[in-house]
Design a protein around this motif. Structure first.
Motif, short mmCIF file in Angstrom:
data_model
loop_
_atom_site.label_atom_id
_atom_site.label_comp_id
_atom_site.label_asym_id
_atom_site.label_seq_id
_atom_site.Cartn_x
_atom_site.Cartn_y
_atom_site.Cartn_z
N VAL A 169 0.83 -1.21 0.00
CA VAL A 169 0.00 0.00 0.00
C VAL A 169 0.86 1.26 0.00
CG1 VAL A 169 -1.96 -1.08 1.19
CG2 VAL A 169 -0.10 -0.07 2.53
N GLY A 170 0.27 2.30 -0.53
CA GLY A 170 0.87 3.63 -0.49
C GLY A 170 -0.23 4.67 -0.40
N SER A 171 0.10 5.87 -0.04
CA SER A 171 -0.91 6.92 0.12
C SER A 171 -1.31 7.50 -1.24
CB SER A 171 -0.37 8.04 1.01
OG SER A 171 0.66 8.74 0.32
N PRO A 172 -2.51 8.05 -1.36
CA PRO A 172 -2.91 8.71 -2.61
C PRO A 172 -1.94 9.82 -2.99
CG PRO A 172 -4.82 8.38 -1.18
CD PRO A 172 -3.61 8.02 -0.37
N SER A 173 -1.43 10.56 -2.02
CA SER A 173 -0.48 11.63 -2.34
C SER A 173 0.82 11.08 -2.91
CB SER A 173 -0.17 12.45 -1.07
OG SER A 173 -1.33 13.08 -0.58
N TYR A 174 1.26 9.92 -2.39
CA TYR A 174 2.47 9.30 -2.92
C TYR A 174 2.27 8.93 -4.39
CZ TYR A 174 6.10 5.82 -3.71
OH TYR A 174 7.15 5.11 -4.26
N ARG A 233 2.62 3.88 9.57
CA ARG A 233 2.60 5.32 9.82
C ARG A 233 3.38 6.08 8.74
NH1 ARG A 233 4.04 5.19 14.90
NH2 ARG A 233 6.27 5.45 14.56
N ALA A 234 4.52 5.53 8.34
CA ALA A 234 5.32 6.18 7.30
C ALA A 234 4.60 6.16 5.95
CB ALA A 234 6.67 5.49 7.19
N ALA A 235 3.89 5.08 5.66
CA ALA A 235 3.12 5.02 4.40
C ALA A 235 2.02 6.07 4.40
CB ALA A 235 2.54 3.62 4.22
N LEU A 236 1.35 6.23 5.53
CA LEU A 236 0.30 7.26 5.63
C LEU A 236 0.87 8.66 5.48
CD1 LEU A 236 -1.68 5.72 8.65
CD2 LEU A 236 -2.56 6.03 6.31
N ALA A 237 2.16 8.81 5.82
CA ALA A 237 2.82 10.12 5.72
C ALA A 237 3.49 10.33 4.37
CB ALA A 237 3.84 10.27 6.84
N GLU A 251 -8.60 -1.00 7.18
CA GLU A 251 -9.40 0.18 7.57
C GLU A 251 -8.93 1.42 6.82
OE1 GLU A 251 -10.37 2.79 11.59
OE2 GLU A 251 -9.70 0.71 11.78
N HIS A 252 -7.61 1.57 6.68
CA HIS A 252 -7.07 2.73 5.95
C HIS A 252 -7.43 2.66 4.46
CE1 HIS A 252 -4.95 4.11 9.44
NE2 HIS A 252 -4.21 3.01 9.52
N ILE A 253 -7.42 1.44 3.91
CA ILE A 253 -7.80 1.28 2.50
C ILE A 253 -9.27 1.65 2.30
CG2 ILE A 253 -8.11 -0.41 0.64
CD1 ILE A 253 -5.71 -1.94 1.82
N ALA A 254 -10.13 1.14 3.20
CA ALA A 254 -11.56 1.43 3.10
C ALA A 254 -11.84 2.92 3.22
CB ALA A 254 -12.32 0.66 4.17
N ALA A 255 -11.05 3.63 4.03
CA ALA A 255 -11.25 5.07 4.24
C ALA A 255 -10.57 5.91 3.17
CB ALA A 255 -10.73 5.46 5.62
N GLY A 256 -9.83 5.27 2.26
CA GLY A 256 -9.16 6.02 1.19
C GLY A 256 -7.84 6.64 1.60
N ARG A 257 -7.35 6.31 2.80
CA ARG A 257 -6.07 6.88 3.24
C ARG A 257 -4.88 6.15 2.63
NH1 ARG A 257 -9.28 7.07 8.04
NH2 ARG A 257 -8.53 4.99 8.64
N LEU A 258 -5.11 4.90 2.22
CA LEU A 258 -4.07 4.13 1.55
C LEU A 258 -4.67 3.44 0.32
CD1 LEU A 258 -2.24 2.43 4.58
CD2 LEU A 258 -1.38 4.30 3.16
N VAL A 259 -3.83 3.20 -0.67
CA VAL A 259 -4.24 2.56 -1.92
C VAL A 259 -3.47 1.25 -2.05
CG1 VAL A 259 -4.31 2.73 -4.43
CG2 VAL A 259 -4.72 4.77 -3.01
#
Length: 297
Positions: A169-174, A233-237, A251-259
């Motif tokens: 996983v990685g963040s949308p911003s990444y 935490r680093a992936a979310l950042a 949970e982070h994937i479902a909320a769109g915080r991680l892809v």
């Protein structure tokens, strides 16, 4: 006095307490003659007479009275302690020490055992988080938690989780400035967040499998950690891609915080097992913990 004469002292205490060789012998499951022989041997060892015997009665001598007054209460205390220990045989009580990787401690041990400990207030659980595959016997752990393929063959192993999957996983911003990887080889173009394994000092390889093809990589990145939580935490950042058990990030994937990426390359792998050396001398508390953790389909 030699320890082998304790049986003579015990026989003496029972005879005085019952006032009868016959009744004392019945309590000790021996014959009256054997009981009399034991006390005679004790008197010979001590060099004093303890009992005055007639055909109708038994009385203590001065030495016998002193011995009885001082020794009988101690035997009663021993009997009471033995009875108390026997009661523990069927009661879940005591401390169970478990060594576990961080993810298993958080995702398996805590949710399953927190309820059990509310129901069994006399059980204490001590969990040590480490990745070093500790020798649970030499380090005096009652049990350990590891992946199924990491459990030694001479251990009893109890499955405590279903098969698991990894998520990349990685963040949308990444991903806003990078192309999502389609194959594991594409990871060379990405910053990856790595886990260092204390067992042999190396980085955890990223294992992938699809249609029988197995790929093992050690991608690079700015950050290396020795546990999985800071990797998430680093992936979310926005620092890069994480390679972690999927339940940590669903949970982070479902909320769109991680892809999630490379999902079709992440095959299931064996889950966690609780392992321990032997069923012999297992306490009731140990049994309660094992049954609480046991995975049921």
């Amino acid at each position: 006095m030699a320890r082998e004469n304790f049986s003579g002292v015990l026989a003496f205490v029972h005879v005085v307490r019952e006032g009868s060789f016959t009744r004392a012998a019945a309590q000790l499951s021996v014959s009256p003659s054997a009981l009399s022989h034991s006390i005679t041997g004790l008197e010979a060892q001590l060099g004093v007479r303890l009992l005055t015997r007639t055909t109708r009665s038994i009385a203590t001598t001065e030495a016998g009275e002193r011995l009885y007054i001082n020794v009988a209460p101690q035997f009663e205390e021993i009997d009471a302690e033995l009875a108390a220990v026997e009661e523990l045989r069927d009661k879940p009580v005591g401390t169970i020490r478990i060594t576990s990787a961080e993810h298993a401690a958080n995702s398996i041990l805590w949710p399953k055992l927190s309820k059990v400990l509310h129901e069994n207030p006399d059980i204490n659980v001590e969990i040590t988080v480490d990745y070093t595959l500790s020798d649970i016997v030499s380090q005096r752990y009652d049990a350990g938690v590891r992946m199924g393929n990491q459990v030694a063959k001479d251990m009893i192993a109890v499955r405590i989780s279903p098969d698991m999957r990894i998520a990349v996983v990685g963040s949308p911003s990444y991903f806003a400035t990078r192309t999502k990887p389609v194959t594991p080889q594409d990871l060379v173009l990405h910053s990856c967040l790595n886990l260092r394994l204390p067992t042999h000092g190396g980085l955890l390889p990223w294992d992938f499998e699809k249609d029988g093809e197995v790929i093992k990589l050690r991608p690079r990145g700015q950050w290396v950690f020795n546990s999985s939580s800071p990797i998430v935490r680093a992936a979310l950042a926005d620092y890069g891609l994480a390679f972690v058990p999927e339940d940590m990030v669903l949970e982070h994937i479902a909320a769109g915080r991680l892809v999630r990426v490379l999902d079709n390359w992440c095959a299931p792998y064996p889950g966690y097992y609780l392992y321990y050396p032997s069923r012999k001398q297992s306490s009731r508390a140990h049994t309660v913990i094992v049954e609480a953790l046991r995975h049921r389909e």
